[in-house]
Design a protein around this motif. Structure first.
Motif, short mmCIF file in Angstrom:
data_model
loop_
_atom_site.label_atom_id
_atom_site.label_comp_id
_atom_site.label_asym_id
_atom_site.label_seq_id
_atom_site.Cartn_x
_atom_site.Cartn_y
_atom_site.Cartn_z
N VAL A 160 1.24 -5.81 3.10
CA VAL A 160 2.08 -4.70 2.89
C VAL A 160 1.59 -3.38 3.86
O VAL A 160 2.69 -2.63 4.01
CB VAL A 160 1.94 -4.02 1.43
CG1 VAL A 160 0.71 -3.82 1.07
CG2 VAL A 160 3.15 -3.15 0.95
N GLN A 161 0.39 -3.50 4.24
CA GLN A 161 0.06 -2.22 4.99
C GLN A 161 0.66 -1.82 6.42
O GLN A 161 0.89 -0.97 6.85
CB GLN A 161 -1.50 -2.07 5.13
CG GLN A 161 -2.39 -3.16 5.69
CD GLN A 161 -2.85 -4.33 4.71
OE1 GLN A 161 -1.81 -4.36 3.89
NE2 GLN A 161 -3.97 -4.93 4.83
N ILE A 164 4.02 -0.19 5.70
CA ILE A 164 3.89 1.35 5.25
C ILE A 164 3.25 2.10 6.13
O ILE A 164 3.78 3.11 6.50
CB ILE A 164 2.91 1.27 3.94
CG1 ILE A 164 3.47 0.31 2.77
CG2 ILE A 164 2.82 2.73 3.28
CD1 ILE A 164 4.75 0.86 2.24
N GLY A 191 9.67 10.91 -3.49
CA GLY A 191 9.41 11.02 -4.77
C GLY A 191 10.03 10.65 -5.91
O GLY A 191 9.88 10.29 -7.21
N THR A 194 12.17 7.01 -7.73
CA THR A 194 11.74 5.86 -8.61
C THR A 194 11.74 6.57 -10.10
O THR A 194 10.84 7.09 -10.38
CB THR A 194 10.39 5.56 -8.06
OG1 THR A 194 9.65 6.76 -7.84
CG2 THR A 194 10.57 4.74 -6.99
N PHE A 223 3.03 -6.40 -5.80
CA PHE A 223 3.03 -4.76 -5.88
C PHE A 223 3.78 -4.53 -4.50
O PHE A 223 3.45 -5.27 -3.52
CB PHE A 223 1.72 -4.07 -6.20
CG PHE A 223 1.41 -4.17 -7.68
CD1 PHE A 223 2.20 -3.55 -8.79
CD2 PHE A 223 0.75 -5.36 -8.00
CE1 PHE A 223 1.80 -3.97 -10.05
CE2 PHE A 223 0.33 -5.48 -9.75
CZ PHE A 223 0.90 -4.49 -10.41
N GLY A 224 3.96 -3.15 -4.51
CA GLY A 224 4.31 -2.82 -2.99
C GLY A 224 5.91 -2.39 -3.08
O GLY A 224 6.30 -1.75 -2.08
N LEU A 225 6.75 -2.86 -3.91
CA LEU A 225 8.08 -2.70 -3.82
C LEU A 225 8.36 -1.17 -3.88
O LEU A 225 9.33 -0.50 -3.32
CB LEU A 225 8.80 -3.43 -4.86
CG LEU A 225 9.26 -4.70 -4.42
CD1 LEU A 225 9.88 -5.52 -5.76
CD2 LEU A 225 9.89 -5.12 -3.35
N ILE A 226 7.50 -0.57 -4.85
CA ILE A 226 7.86 0.88 -5.12
C ILE A 226 7.45 1.70 -3.92
O ILE A 226 8.08 2.75 -3.54
CB ILE A 226 7.11 1.36 -6.45
CG1 ILE A 226 7.92 0.60 -7.43
CG2 ILE A 226 7.18 2.67 -6.63
CD1 ILE A 226 7.09 0.63 -8.67
N ALA A 227 6.51 1.30 -3.44
CA ALA A 227 6.14 1.96 -2.13
C ALA A 227 6.96 2.10 -1.00
O ALA A 227 7.34 3.03 -0.53
CB ALA A 227 4.71 1.28 -1.50
N SER A 230 9.68 4.39 -1.88
CA SER A 230 9.51 6.01 -1.68
C SER A 230 9.30 6.37 -0.31
O SER A 230 9.28 7.33 -0.01
CB SER A 230 8.22 6.36 -2.75
OG SER A 230 7.60 5.21 -3.00
#
Lengths: 244, 266
Positions: A160-161, A164, A191, A194, A223-227, A230
């Motif tokens: 993921v990184q 991002i 922000g 979500t 995890f990571g979808l929300i990142a 946003s």
């Protein structure tokens, strides 16, 4: 039935503990720092009761409705094996949950005021509305794309990184060229997209997908979808500010 | 009667928000996946709970927390209040960033407490606890996110008071995120990035926005349209750092524990 009741009571105790800090902070500032009496005590107490019940019911429904449907759909899509439909679903989920988001509608309206005051658009009602709507659809589109990219990342197991950090680099570069008035709004729009219903659904979807695909770890890949959701609005809103 | 019509209004609004989501989910469920989930009845009841719960929650916030929080933000940033906290012999000309200390304390505490009450963060914490097999504690995650938000908002308020451009702070934050990513335990990274987005939701955003606007309206030389925004960006950046720090701390403690048991055995 008594089982549901027992669960609700337990959830209610949890909600009380969750809300206690806010109540203490408000009381502390109201009485000790500002030294003001509490206005409309009756309505405030009723409001506190509503918040407590609402949080309890929401958490109950979350475990019973939102999490199970998100997971069952994720595993159904994984079994079906159709990439096209999974991506179509991911896009619709991101776009559909964002476009109607009240917080986004509020931010878009404020952004239109900023743009009108900065003479970026005409200061008429119609021009503002058009600008606000354009911004809303831009953000919704960007969230839809974000979920799509995030889902593809889960399927491929990419770290993921890289995405991002790459996204941050784009944000930083765009910040240097975007109009100054749009920057704060762009940063905030990441922000606000979500919402309370989107987050559990999207989290359940990601974790469910990562658990049903062999070789994926739900913790590292789920995890990571929300990142993603946003990050992309910042980029798209600045682009919107630069184009218009 | 007033209460009743307010409840109906908010419920209708919530239904409006939930409807597109429900349409997408059930549309795909029935027309693309073409199967009934095993416990459809229970899931539908769950949706009703979510709907009723969210409506009540929003209505309650609108009645108690938001008006109080907004008035407080206004009163704390009011020049009259700031001057009343000055030491003897100081005048309005002597106000510098330190005199806004109640604002920073308020920002810190309200950021912390609203994040603890944020339902979407609870959802993510529950999921993370489940998926990590208990390695990530629900409260550990929530408290570290809340600390991140509170530090972020307090620093964001300081920025508004001194008037520095926002992007230097955000860029510096990003650089720390990149550095920390390279040393933090791998499994926490996606969760840490996610916690940046989940913190700023129903409860936190309205209060924080009010604080930012109130502050930029009162501090001389600030433009609310430029400086009022951006607090939410701080609130979504700092949890990333604090969650990674939490994981690093846990890993460090586990290592220390291992060493101690080794020493005890030898």
């Amino acid at each position: 039935m008594s089982n549901t009741l027992k669960k609700l009571l337990a959830a209610m105790l949890g909600s009380m503990r969750d809300l206690l800090p806010i109540v203490l902070v408000i009381l502390f500032f109201q009485f000790l720092v500002l030294q003001q009496p509490m206005p409309n005590v009756g309505q405030i107490l009723l409001g506190v009761l509503f918040v407590l019940l609402g949080l309890t019911f929401f958490m109950h429904g979350l475990e019973q409705g939102l999490f199970p449907i998100g997971e069952s759909m994720a595993s159904a899509f994984a079994r079906k094996g159709s990439l096209f439909w999974l991506i179509a679903f991911a896009f619709c989920l991101g776009f559909g949950t964002t476009v109607a988001e009240p917080a986004l509608i509020a931010v878009a309206a404020e952004a239109a005021d900023v743009a009108a005051n900065g003479n970026m658009i005409e200061s008429t009602q119609a021009a503002r509305k058009q600008y606000a709507n354009g911004l809303r659809y831009t953000v919704a589109l960007s969230v839809g794309l974000a979920i799509v990219v995030g889902v593809i990342r889960i399927l491929k197991g990419w770290p993921v990184q890289w995405f991002i950090i790459g996204g941050y680099v784009i944000v930083v570069i765009m910040t240097m060229f975007a109009p100054k008035e749009i920057i704060g709004i762009a940063y905030d729009s990441g922000g606000v997209t979500t919402s309370t219903i989107t987050v559990p659904l999207v989290t359940a979807l990601g974790v469910g997908l990562a658990s049903s695909i062999r070789g994926r770890n739900p913790m590292v890949d789920g995890f990571g979808l929300i990142a993603f959701a946003s990050l992309t609005p910042m980029i798209f809103v600045m682009a919107y500010g630069m184009v218009i | 009667m007033d209460v009743f019509s307010a409840i109906v209004d908010v419920t209708l609004g919530t239904i409006g928000d939930v409807l597109p989501i429900a349409a997408i989910i059930f549309g795909f469920q029935f027309f693309v996946l073409r199967q009934k989930p095993a416990n459809l009845g229970e899931i539908l009841v769950g949706f009703v709970w979510v709907l009723v719960g969210l409506s009540l929650f929003l209505l309650g916030l609108e009645w108690c927390l938001f008006p109080l929080g907004r008035t407080m933000a206004e009163q704390l940033t009011d020049p009259v209040f700031i001057q009343s906290t000055l030491a003897a012999g100081e005048t309005a000309q002597d106000i510098d960033w330190k005199d806004y200390y109640w604002v920073y304390i308020f920002a810190f505490l309200i950021g912390f407490s609203t994040t603890i009450a944020e339902p979407s963060l609870m959802a993510v914490a529950i999921k993370a606890n489940e998926v990590s097999g208990g390695a990530i504690g629900v409260w550990g995650l929530r408290i570290s996110v809340a600390l991140g938000v509170s530090i972020g908002i307090a620093l964001g308020c300081y920025r508004i008071v001194v008037g520095d451009p926002i992007h230097w702070y955000i860029m510096a934050g990003y650089i720390i995120v990149v550095l920390q990513t390279s040393v933090a335990p791998k499994m926490i990274i996606p969760l840490a990035y996610d916690s940046g987005g989940v913190t700023t939701s129903t409860v936190t955003v309205p209060l924080v926005a009010a604080l930012g606007l109130g502050l930029s309206e009162t501090v001389p030389g600030r433009n609310p349209l430029i400086d009022g925004f951006g607090l939410i960006a701080f609130a979504s950046l700092f949890p990333i750092l604090s969650v990674m720090a939490y994981a690093q701390l846990s890993a460090f403690k586990a290592k220390l524990g291992d060493r101690q048991t080794e020493n005890a055995e030898s």
